[in-house]
Design a protein around this motif. Structure first.
Motif, PDB file in Angstrom:
ATOM      1  N   ASN A  12       2.342 -21.011 -10.099  1.00 24.99           N
ATOM      2  CA  ASN A  12       1.120 -21.326  -9.387  1.00 24.99           C
ATOM      3  C   ASN A  12       0.445 -20.032  -8.945  1.00 24.99           C
ATOM      4  OD1 ASN A  12      -0.499 -21.800  -6.852  1.00 24.99           O
ATOM      5  ND2 ASN A  12      -0.045 -23.931  -7.393  1.00 24.99           N
ATOM      6  N   MET A  13      -0.713 -19.738  -9.516  1.00 18.99           N
ATOM      7  CA  MET A  13      -1.402 -18.474  -9.212  1.00 18.99           C
ATOM      8  C   MET A  13      -1.833 -18.401  -7.753  1.00 18.99           C
ATOM      9  SD  MET A  13      -1.428 -16.374 -11.741  1.00 18.99           S
ATOM     10  CE  MET A  13      -2.679 -15.221 -11.193  1.00 18.99           C
ATOM     11  N   GLU A  14      -2.431 -19.444  -7.216  1.00 21.99           N
ATOM     12  CA  GLU A  14      -2.948 -19.414  -5.852  1.00 21.99           C
ATOM     13  C   GLU A  14      -1.840 -19.133  -4.837  1.00 21.99           C
ATOM     14  OE1 GLU A  14      -4.964 -22.545  -2.765  1.00 21.99           O
ATOM     15  OE2 GLU A  14      -5.627 -22.643  -4.856  1.00 21.99           O
ATOM     16  N   THR A  15      -0.741 -19.849  -4.957  1.00 16.71           N
ATOM     17  CA  THR A  15       0.398 -19.666  -4.047  1.00 16.71           C
ATOM     18  C   THR A  15       0.989 -18.266  -4.202  1.00 16.71           C
ATOM     19  OG1 THR A  15       0.896 -22.022  -4.146  1.00 16.71           O
ATOM     20  CG2 THR A  15       2.658 -20.580  -3.392  1.00 16.71           C
ATOM     21  N   SER A  16       1.105 -17.822  -5.447  1.00 18.80           N
ATOM     22  CA  SER A  16       1.698 -16.501  -5.707  1.00 18.80           C
ATOM     23  C   SER A  16       0.800 -15.373  -5.231  1.00 18.80           C
ATOM     24  CB  SER A  16       2.004 -16.356  -7.200  1.00 18.80           C
ATOM     25  OG  SER A  16       2.978 -17.303  -7.585  1.00 18.80           O
ATOM     26  N   ILE A  17      -0.500 -15.500  -5.439  1.00 19.98           N
ATOM     27  CA  ILE A  17      -1.438 -14.467  -4.954  1.00 19.98           C
ATOM     28  C   ILE A  17      -1.367 -14.389  -3.435  1.00 19.98           C
ATOM     29  CG2 ILE A  17      -3.887 -13.900  -4.668  1.00 19.98           C
ATOM     30  CD1 ILE A  17      -4.273 -14.858  -7.595  1.00 19.98           C
ATOM     31  N   ASP A  18      -1.322 -15.535  -2.774  1.00 17.52           N
ATOM     32  CA  ASP A  18      -1.215 -15.543  -1.316  1.00 17.52           C
ATOM     33  C   ASP A  18       0.068 -14.843  -0.870  1.00 17.52           C
ATOM     34  OD1 ASP A  18      -2.068 -16.488   1.390  1.00 17.52           O
ATOM     35  OD2 ASP A  18      -0.231 -17.692   1.220  1.00 17.52           O
ATOM     36  N   PHE A  19       1.200 -15.189  -1.504  1.00 14.06           N
ATOM     37  CA  PHE A  19       2.487 -14.589  -1.149  1.00 14.06           C
ATOM     38  C   PHE A  19       2.474 -13.071  -1.349  1.00 14.06           C
ATOM     39  CE2 PHE A  19       6.594 -12.914  -2.481  1.00 14.06           C
ATOM     40  CZ  PHE A  19       7.388 -13.241  -1.391  1.00 14.06           C
ATOM     41  N   TYR A  20       2.104 -12.615  -2.548  1.00 13.12           N
ATOM     42  CA  TYR A  20       2.167 -11.182  -2.836  1.00 13.12           C
ATOM     43  C   TYR A  20       1.133 -10.391  -2.048  1.00 13.12           C
ATOM     44  CZ  TYR A  20       5.668 -12.027  -6.387  1.00 13.12           C
ATOM     45  OH  TYR A  20       6.825 -12.375  -7.028  1.00 13.12           O
ATOM     46  N   SER A  21      -0.027 -10.970  -1.765  1.00 19.02           N
ATOM     47  CA  SER A  21      -1.030 -10.280  -0.945  1.00 19.02           C
ATOM     48  C   SER A  21      -0.483 -10.031   0.454  1.00 19.02           C
ATOM     49  CB  SER A  21      -2.317 -11.097  -0.877  1.00 19.02           C
ATOM     50  OG  SER A  21      -2.935 -11.149  -2.137  1.00 19.02           O
ATOM     51  N   LYS A  22       0.218 -11.010   1.000  1.00 21.04           N
ATOM     52  CA  LYS A  22       0.829 -10.829   2.328  1.00 21.04           C
ATOM     53  C   LYS A  22       2.000  -9.854   2.247  1.00 21.04           C
ATOM     54  CE  LYS A  22      -0.607 -15.318   4.048  1.00 21.04           C
ATOM     55  NZ  LYS A  22      -0.213 -16.727   4.270  1.00 21.04           N
ATOM     56  N   LEU A  23       2.820  -9.972   1.197  1.00 20.21           N
ATOM     57  CA  LEU A  23       3.978  -9.087   1.046  1.00 20.21           C
ATOM     58  C   LEU A  23       3.548  -7.627   0.893  1.00 20.21           C
ATOM     59  CD1 LEU A  23       7.126  -9.088   0.680  1.00 20.21           C
ATOM     60  CD2 LEU A  23       6.680  -9.117  -1.776  1.00 20.21           C
ATOM     61  N   PHE A  24       2.494  -7.388   0.121  1.00 17.95           N
ATOM     62  CA  PHE A  24       2.026  -6.021  -0.138  1.00 17.95           C
ATOM     63  C   PHE A  24       1.005  -5.542   0.893  1.00 17.95           C
ATOM     64  CE2 PHE A  24       2.780  -7.108  -4.869  1.00 17.95           C
ATOM     65  CZ  PHE A  24       4.122  -6.805  -4.758  1.00 17.95           C
ATOM     66  N   GLY A  25       0.504  -6.442   1.742  1.00 20.17           N
ATOM     67  CA  GLY A  25      -0.468  -6.057   2.761  1.00 20.17           C
ATOM     68  C   GLY A  25      -1.843  -5.757   2.220  1.00 20.17           C
ATOM     69  N   GLN A  26      -2.177  -6.311   1.054  1.00 19.38           N
ATOM     70  CA  GLN A  26      -3.500  -6.099   0.463  1.00 19.38           C
ATOM     71  C   GLN A  26      -3.756  -7.141  -0.626  1.00 19.38           C
ATOM     72  OE1 GLN A  26      -2.575  -2.067  -1.046  1.00 19.38           O
ATOM     73  NE2 GLN A  26      -3.146  -2.808  -3.065  1.00 19.38           N
ATOM     74  N   PRO A  27      -5.025  -7.437  -0.875  1.00 18.46           N
ATOM     75  CA  PRO A  27      -5.350  -8.378  -1.950  1.00 18.46           C
ATOM     76  C   PRO A  27      -5.163  -7.713  -3.319  1.00 18.46           C
ATOM     77  CG  PRO A  27      -7.360  -7.499  -1.010  1.00 18.46           C
ATOM     78  CD  PRO A  27      -6.207  -6.957  -0.188  1.00 18.46           C
ATOM     79  N   PRO A  28      -5.167  -8.504  -4.385  1.00 18.07           N
ATOM     80  CA  PRO A  28      -5.025  -7.914  -5.719  1.00 18.07           C
ATOM     81  C   PRO A  28      -6.166  -6.947  -6.042  1.00 18.07           C
ATOM     82  CG  PRO A  28      -5.028 -10.333  -5.830  1.00 18.07           C
ATOM     83  CD  PRO A  28      -5.338  -9.943  -4.430  1.00 18.07           C
ATOM     84  N   THR A  29      -5.856  -5.945  -6.825  1.00 14.49           N
ATOM     85  CA  THR A  29      -6.853  -4.989  -7.315  1.00 14.49           C
ATOM     86  C   THR A  29      -7.704  -5.633  -8.395  1.00 14.49           C
ATOM     87  OG1 THR A  29      -5.233  -3.258  -6.916  1.00 14.49           O
ATOM     88  CG2 THR A  29      -7.113  -2.679  -8.294  1.00 14.49           C
ATOM     89  N   LYS A  30      -7.071  -6.492  -9.193  1.00 15.10           N
ATOM     90  CA  LYS A  30      -7.758  -7.221 -10.262  1.00 15.10           C
ATOM     91  C   LYS A  30      -7.295  -8.665 -10.182  1.00 15.10           C
ATOM     92  CE  LYS A  30      -8.478  -5.402 -14.381  1.00 15.10           C
ATOM     93  NZ  LYS A  30      -8.292  -4.923 -15.764  1.00 15.10           N
ATOM     94  N   LYS A  31      -8.258  -9.597 -10.264  1.00 11.21           N
ATOM     95  CA  LYS A  31      -7.905 -11.019 -10.146  1.00 11.21           C
ATOM     96  C   LYS A  31      -8.732 -11.843 -11.123  1.00 11.21           C
ATOM     97  CE  LYS A  31      -7.922 -14.792  -6.820  1.00 11.21           C
ATOM     98  NZ  LYS A  31      -8.423 -15.199  -5.505  1.00 11.21           N
ATOM     99  N   GLN A  32      -8.029 -12.664 -11.909  1.00  7.97           N
ATOM    100  CA  GLN A  32      -8.642 -13.633 -12.811  1.00  7.97           C
ATOM    101  C   GLN A  32      -7.980 -14.977 -12.529  1.00  7.97           C
ATOM    102  OE1 GLN A  32     -11.119 -12.855 -14.869  1.00  7.97           O
ATOM    103  NE2 GLN A  32     -11.067 -10.648 -14.534  1.00  7.97           N
ATOM    104  N   ASP A  33      -8.435 -16.036 -13.166  1.00  8.01           N
ATOM    105  CA  ASP A  33      -7.829 -17.356 -12.954  1.00  8.01           C
ATOM    106  C   ASP A  33      -6.363 -17.399 -13.346  1.00  8.01           C
ATOM    107  OD1 ASP A  33     -10.238 -18.352 -12.028  1.00  8.01           O
ATOM    108  OD2 ASP A  33     -10.800 -19.248 -13.946  1.00  8.01           O
ATOM    109  N   ASP A  34      -5.984 -16.614 -14.366  1.00  9.34           N
ATOM    110  CA  ASP A  34      -4.622 -16.669 -14.906  1.00  9.34           C
ATOM    111  C   ASP A  34      -3.856 -15.365 -14.747  1.00  9.34           C
ATOM    112  OD1 ASP A  34      -6.153 -15.163 -16.633  1.00  9.34           O
ATOM    113  OD2 ASP A  34      -5.529 -16.209 -18.442  1.00  9.34           O
TER     114      ASP A  34
END
Length: 168
Positions: A12-34
């Protein structure tokens, strides 16, 4: 200076992006739907996730080179580790980036990618003749005792390794 690379297939991209953004303390540098990528400086890592039909878990590891000279050094190391078993992919488009790269696989069958990114790409991947949107990842040959990048095949969305179309 090289940057360590880890690519994980997620469910699940949405759940994983939320998790890793919090873990790394920043949003993704590059983000697409997949696909999403974090370019972290401490520690220096290119961490990517994707949801493209691969088995959930570690997809591959690698090193991102900052120059063609560093990529050549990594190629020498890959050739020493896996003589005659390195898969070269010049001018590949993968993970929304245009890159020069090569692959090898370790004794356990885990793919290692060495690459130098030259620009962004509009699609996830188009570096294969047979599978639009698939990026080549060397697979351990099922009928061989040792890994083989020479006979590497691409892993298309939702297909098993035995049904995968070979890279062109």
């Amino acid at each position: 200076m090289k940057r360590f690379h880890a690519h994980v297939a997620v469910e699940n991209m949405e759940t994983s992006i939320d998790f890793y953004s919090k873990l790394f303390g920043q949003p993704p540098t590059k983000k697409q739907d997949d696909y999403a990528k974090w370019m972290l400086d401490d520690p220096r890592i290119n961490f990517a996730i994707s949801a493209r039909g691969h088995a959930v878990g570690v997809n591959h590891f690698g090193f991102q080179a900052d120059s063609v000279q560093e990529l050549a050094e990594l190629k020498t190391r890959a050739d020493a580790a896996s003589p005659g078993e390195v898969l070269d992919q010049e001018k590949s488009a993968c993970c929304y980036s245009n890159s020069e790269k090569h692959w090898t696989i370790d004794p356990q069958g885990l793919a290692w990618e060495h690459f130098h990114t030259v620009s962004d790409a509009p699609e996830f991947g188009s570096d294969t003749a047979h599978q639009t949107g698939a990026c080549c990842i060397p697979l351990r040959g099922s009928d061989q005792d040792a890994p083989s990048a020479k006979a590497a095949c691409c892993i298309p969305n939702g297909s098993s390794a035995s049904q995968a179309a070979c890279c062109g």
